[in-house]
Scaffold this motif. Sequence first.
Motif, short mmCIF file in Angstrom:
data_model
loop_
_atom_site.label_atom_id
_atom_site.label_comp_id
_atom_site.label_asym_id
_atom_site.label_seq_id
_atom_site.Cartn_x
_atom_site.Cartn_y
_atom_site.Cartn_z
N GLN A 129 0.83 -1.20 0.00
CA GLN A 129 0.00 0.00 0.00
C GLN A 129 0.87 1.25 0.00
O GLN A 129 1.63 1.49 0.94
CB GLN A 129 -0.94 0.00 1.21
CG GLN A 129 -1.88 -1.20 1.25
CD GLN A 129 -2.78 -1.27 0.04
OE1 GLN A 129 -3.38 -0.26 -0.38
NE2 GLN A 129 -2.89 -2.45 -0.56
N LEU A 130 0.74 2.05 -1.05
CA LEU A 130 1.58 3.22 -1.22
C LEU A 130 1.50 4.17 -0.02
O LEU A 130 2.52 4.58 0.52
CB LEU A 130 1.17 3.96 -2.50
CG LEU A 130 1.84 5.33 -2.75
CD1 LEU A 130 3.34 5.19 -2.87
CD2 LEU A 130 1.25 5.98 -4.00
N GLN A 131 0.29 4.53 0.40
CA GLN A 131 0.16 5.53 1.46
C GLN A 131 0.74 5.04 2.78
O GLN A 131 1.37 5.82 3.52
CB GLN A 131 -1.31 5.93 1.63
CG GLN A 131 -1.85 6.77 0.49
CD GLN A 131 -1.02 8.02 0.24
OE1 GLN A 131 -0.63 8.72 1.17
NE2 GLN A 131 -0.74 8.32 -1.02
N ALA A 132 0.58 3.78 3.09
CA ALA A 132 1.15 3.24 4.32
C ALA A 132 2.67 3.30 4.27
O ALA A 132 3.33 3.61 5.29
CB ALA A 132 0.69 1.80 4.53
N ASN A 133 3.25 3.04 3.11
CA ASN A 133 4.70 3.12 2.97
C ASN A 133 5.21 4.56 3.12
O ASN A 133 6.23 4.80 3.76
CB ASN A 133 5.13 2.57 1.60
CG ASN A 133 4.84 1.09 1.46
OD1 ASN A 133 4.89 0.35 2.43
ND2 ASN A 133 4.53 0.67 0.24
N LEU A 134 4.46 5.49 2.55
CA LEU A 134 4.87 6.90 2.67
C LEU A 134 4.78 7.36 4.13
O LEU A 134 5.63 8.11 4.60
CB LEU A 134 4.01 7.78 1.77
CG LEU A 134 4.12 7.54 0.26
CD1 LEU A 134 3.30 8.58 -0.50
CD2 LEU A 134 5.56 7.53 -0.21
N GLN A 135 3.77 6.91 4.83
CA GLN A 135 3.64 7.27 6.24
C GLN A 135 4.80 6.70 7.06
O GLN A 135 5.34 7.38 7.94
CB GLN A 135 2.31 6.77 6.78
CG GLN A 135 1.10 7.52 6.26
CD GLN A 135 -0.22 6.91 6.68
OE1 GLN A 135 -0.24 5.98 7.50
NE2 GLN A 135 -1.32 7.40 6.14
#
Length: 286
Positions: A13-19
């Motif tokens: 999941q992109l957003q989880a990685n960015l967080q």
Amino acid sequence: MKVAAIQMVSGTQLQANLQQARALLREAAQAGAELAVLPEYFCLMGKQDADKLAIAETYGHGPIQQFLAHAAREEGLWLVGGTLPLVPDGADGACAPDAPDASAPPQRVCNSSLVFSPDGDCVARYDKMHLFRFDNGVEHYDESSVLLAGTQPTTFDLDARDGQRWRIGLSVCYDLRFAELYRAYASAGAHLLLVPSAFTYTTGQTHWEVLLRARAIENLAFVVAAAQGGEHENGRQTWGQSMLIDPWGKVLAQRAQQAGVVMADLDFALLNAWRSRLPALEHRVL
């Protein structure tokens, strides 16, 4: 100069990685880091290689690049964004598209490492030049199925807070096995070599540290390797062992597995001292 290698266990999941990346970058900045390096594929370790195509961005535009620019500016960091997938354009030495119709969705992308200044400006781009392929009968990888190889080595200059100007050479993961790339960087005056990676557990346990230390020793340069390290949602296991190494081959700091920040002070005077004591770079014949 205090440098941070960011180790991650990126998921699907992109957003989880960015967080996750954002929290680790904040930790590095609060600890005094001046330069932070994210690992290869920090933004996505997909269920399949083709998942990279779905989040590919045009160079200079897109949410992942906006994230990196904002994080660099907000934390006051020089930031090397591990790698992210960029649509190939062939401009200024970047990897070129192979689709007959340039307007069609990309079938392959560049695996690109972008450098952002503390002002949030992108100041350098390196497209991974060597594409990993491995098959031991159990594990099979072929990056060329979704990636296009870059064509140009890339350096950038960083003016540190202490007044020293560092020349930094960029590379990614499998590049580590090709000593000529790092020798080219040494010839270009590089003081620091960066290796954001997602080394497999199988190859990493035997080759990772010895290759990193060899690149430091033979080029009398600091090496900073930020890695993926753990078991990922897609079933892949990466070796981790993010580390910072001095020009004499000494490991200054490291982390075995799981997400975290690995930091060390890189001493420019020490680099000059080793190069003065053993001027091997001046003794090259070939």
